[in-house]
Design a protein around this motif. Sequence first.
Motif, PDB file in Angstrom:
ATOM      1  N   THR A 195       0.834  -1.199   0.000  1.00 29.57           N
ATOM      2  CA  THR A 195       0.000   0.000   0.000  1.00 29.57           C
ATOM      3  C   THR A 195       0.874   1.257   0.000  1.00 29.57           C
ATOM      4  O   THR A 195       2.094   1.179   0.154  1.00 29.57           O
ATOM      5  CB  THR A 195      -0.922   0.038   1.229  1.00 29.57           C
ATOM      6  OG1 THR A 195      -0.136   0.387   2.394  1.00 29.57           O
ATOM      7  CG2 THR A 195      -1.595  -1.301   1.459  1.00 29.57           C
ATOM      8  N   ASN A 196       0.204   2.398  -0.142  1.00 29.93           N
ATOM      9  CA  ASN A 196       0.946   3.673  -0.089  1.00 29.93           C
ATOM     10  C   ASN A 196       0.438   4.604   0.999  1.00 29.93           C
ATOM     11  O   ASN A 196       0.913   5.730   1.113  1.00 29.93           O
ATOM     12  CB  ASN A 196       0.873   4.386  -1.446  1.00 29.93           C
ATOM     13  CG  ASN A 196      -0.472   5.061  -1.685  1.00 29.93           C
ATOM     14  OD1 ASN A 196      -1.499   4.659  -1.106  1.00 29.93           O
ATOM     15  ND2 ASN A 196      -0.489   6.073  -2.529  1.00 29.93           N
ATOM     16  N   SER A 197      -0.531   4.138   1.821  1.00 25.02           N
ATOM     17  CA  SER A 197      -1.114   5.070   2.793  1.00 25.02           C
ATOM     18  C   SER A 197      -1.966   4.332   3.817  1.00 25.02           C
ATOM     19  O   SER A 197      -2.389   3.189   3.589  1.00 25.02           O
ATOM     20  CB  SER A 197      -1.992   6.104   2.067  1.00 25.02           C
ATOM     21  OG  SER A 197      -3.070   5.438   1.417  1.00 25.02           O
ATOM     22  N   GLN A 198      -2.245   5.016   4.892  1.00 26.87           N
ATOM     23  CA  GLN A 198      -3.171   4.489   5.899  1.00 26.87           C
ATOM     24  C   GLN A 198      -4.572   4.363   5.313  1.00 26.87           C
ATOM     25  O   GLN A 198      -5.300   3.409   5.593  1.00 26.87           O
ATOM     26  CB  GLN A 198      -3.203   5.412   7.120  1.00 26.87           C
ATOM     27  CG  GLN A 198      -4.126   4.932   8.240  1.00 26.87           C
ATOM     28  CD  GLN A 198      -3.667   3.614   8.842  1.00 26.87           C
ATOM     29  OE1 GLN A 198      -2.508   3.476   9.229  1.00 26.87           O
ATOM     30  NE2 GLN A 198      -4.558   2.639   8.912  1.00 26.87           N
ATOM     31  N   GLU A 200      -5.487   3.658   2.215  1.00 29.87           N
ATOM     32  CA  GLU A 200      -5.612   2.437   1.420  1.00 29.87           C
ATOM     33  C   GLU A 200      -5.730   1.202   2.303  1.00 29.87           C
ATOM     34  O   GLU A 200      -6.527   0.304   2.018  1.00 29.87           O
ATOM     35  CB  GLU A 200      -4.403   2.279   0.490  1.00 29.87           C
ATOM     36  CG  GLU A 200      -4.521   3.055  -0.792  1.00 29.87           C
ATOM     37  CD  GLU A 200      -3.500   2.615  -1.829  1.00 29.87           C
ATOM     38  OE1 GLU A 200      -3.675   2.989  -2.995  1.00 29.87           O
ATOM     39  OE2 GLU A 200      -2.534   1.913  -1.474  1.00 29.87           O
ATOM     40  N   GLU A 201      -4.964   1.153   3.363  1.00 29.72           N
ATOM     41  CA  GLU A 201      -5.001  -0.019   4.237  1.00 29.72           C
ATOM     42  C   GLU A 201      -6.373  -0.178   4.870  1.00 29.72           C
ATOM     43  O   GLU A 201      -6.897  -1.290   4.964  1.00 29.72           O
ATOM     44  CB  GLU A 201      -3.910   0.103   5.300  1.00 29.72           C
ATOM     45  CG  GLU A 201      -2.505  -0.039   4.705  1.00 29.72           C
ATOM     46  CD  GLU A 201      -1.404   0.314   5.685  1.00 29.72           C
ATOM     47  OE1 GLU A 201      -1.683   0.366   6.894  1.00 29.72           O
ATOM     48  OE2 GLU A 201      -0.264   0.540   5.236  1.00 29.72           O
ATOM     49  N   ARG A 216       3.287  -0.962   3.941  1.00 31.85           N
ATOM     50  CA  ARG A 216       3.225   0.403   3.413  1.00 31.85           C
ATOM     51  C   ARG A 216       4.602   0.824   2.885  1.00 31.85           C
ATOM     52  O   ARG A 216       5.426   1.368   3.604  1.00 31.85           O
ATOM     53  CB  ARG A 216       2.748   1.382   4.487  1.00 31.85           C
ATOM     54  CG  ARG A 216       2.254   2.715   3.908  1.00 31.85           C
ATOM     55  CD  ARG A 216       1.849   3.689   5.002  1.00 31.85           C
ATOM     56  NE  ARG A 216       0.899   3.104   5.945  1.00 31.85           N
ATOM     57  CZ  ARG A 216       0.473   3.709   7.053  1.00 31.85           C
ATOM     58  NH1 ARG A 216       0.936   4.917   7.360  1.00 31.85           N
ATOM     59  NH2 ARG A 216      -0.393   3.108   7.848  1.00 31.85           N
ATOM     60  N   SER A 411       0.069   9.483   2.884  1.00 33.59           N
ATOM     61  CA  SER A 411       0.738   8.918   1.715  1.00 33.59           C
ATOM     62  C   SER A 411       2.250   8.898   1.911  1.00 33.59           C
ATOM     63  O   SER A 411       2.830   9.832   2.457  1.00 33.59           O
ATOM     64  CB  SER A 411       0.397   9.744   0.476  1.00 33.59           C
ATOM     65  OG  SER A 411       1.166   9.337  -0.640  1.00 33.59           O
ATOM     66  N   SER A 417       9.667   4.259  -4.142  1.00 35.60           N
ATOM     67  CA  SER A 417       8.851   3.111  -3.748  1.00 35.60           C
ATOM     68  C   SER A 417       9.393   1.801  -4.312  1.00 35.60           C
ATOM     69  O   SER A 417       9.445   0.784  -3.611  1.00 35.60           O
ATOM     70  CB  SER A 417       7.407   3.325  -4.200  1.00 35.60           C
ATOM     71  OG  SER A 417       6.837   4.448  -3.565  1.00 35.60           O
TER      72      SER A 417
END
Length: 434
Positions: A195-198, A200-201, A216, A411, A417
């Motif tokens: 993932t890329n963020s809280q 999204e999680e 993340r 993010s 990444s």
Amino acid sequence: MKNKAKTLKKKIKRIWKYIRKFIRKSAIYRLTVKEYRAVKSRIRKVYMNYMAKRIMDTTEIEPNKIAIATNTFTYTCNPKYIYEEMIRRRLNYKIIWLVNRKNIKKFDYPENIRLVPIHTVKGLREVYSSKMWIDNGIVFSDHFDKKDGQLHLQTMHGSLGIKRLDNAVLCRNARGKSGQRVVQRESNETDYVITNSQFEEDVFHSVFWKNTDMVRLGHARTDILFTKDPYRITEIREGLLERYGIPLHKKLVLYAPTHRTGLTIENLSIDYKDMTEALQKKFDGEFAVMIRMHKRTKNIVLGKEGCEEPAEQVLFDVTDYPDIQELMMVTTIGITDYSSWIYDYVLTRRPGFIFATDLERYNTNTGFYYPLEETPFPVCQSHEQLIEKIEKFDYDLFLKRVEQFLEEKQSVDDGNSAKRIVDWIQTLMPEQLP
């Protein structure tokens, strides 16, 4: 005699040609062909299911082998940039890329990449001998049962997306038992979701991956949006302009609407010439509009919006361009309706607009995780509003809203990444000796 025989043979061929043409136009022929294809498809499905179980049980896992696939079966998105980082490091991995046998387009792939058709016995052997699977959608779970000892990494293809994913689960469940098995496999057999963020999680835990570990590390596909390499930017831009005949001096607008039921040409009712004139006044320079349709709605026919001469053309169809990340990298202005690509594009800090003429209907049918008005982008429900928002665009206010938006979503995308992801993969799958 020989000449007469040749003449007779030609006449017979000509007559047979017309007979075949007549037969193929008949309803009976079409019905027969349809039934034949349906039976052939069922037989092939039964055979492939049998072979899958047999190969799954008898194939040994190679500890340094990786199978990669994307939801479009093209060379794009997170898997592309993870693969390129592995190649850059010259890691001792055997990597295969799954493709759709009917739609292999070699020019979309690097020359040295190893392509394997997914719906084949060879594809089964390659997948079941791979230690790791990497995809960006429900690809592996749609076709394979994971066996003990294999790792499944899910990278997904959205980013801070506003569209609800619940419908994806409901849609698969609507396919009956086969769809429900896919949902179960994706939920239970995915080892990690990158993932890329809280934000999204939280979303992912609420749909397919309720108990799956989230890692993340950012989205590898967004790294290109941070590049400062002028040679890379120039190479991609000039190749794009040449491919579609776009004048070199033009600044680029990317208009990429998403798919939804009931989408019509009226929902895309922008006067592109009028819009580019408004952009020219506000942002200086001449603009060309690249329109990129969703794969499910790519057959909507778009005209040239009244431009009589090629030199006056402002609209260019780039739907067949494989990598939207490269389009974003060279874009000056971004426009969409509800597509998640613009939440990657936000990382560029360049102006973007939401053009959503059917907002009320879409919100009722699909729904959002947060209101469109909470995004940094001005929301327009008509062409007139779009022109007005362009004319009144305040970049300082927009930039402030971008930073607030990214901070709220937590993010971590920063241009590194892919490096973090491959570092982490190496801890899961140490390189083997040649």
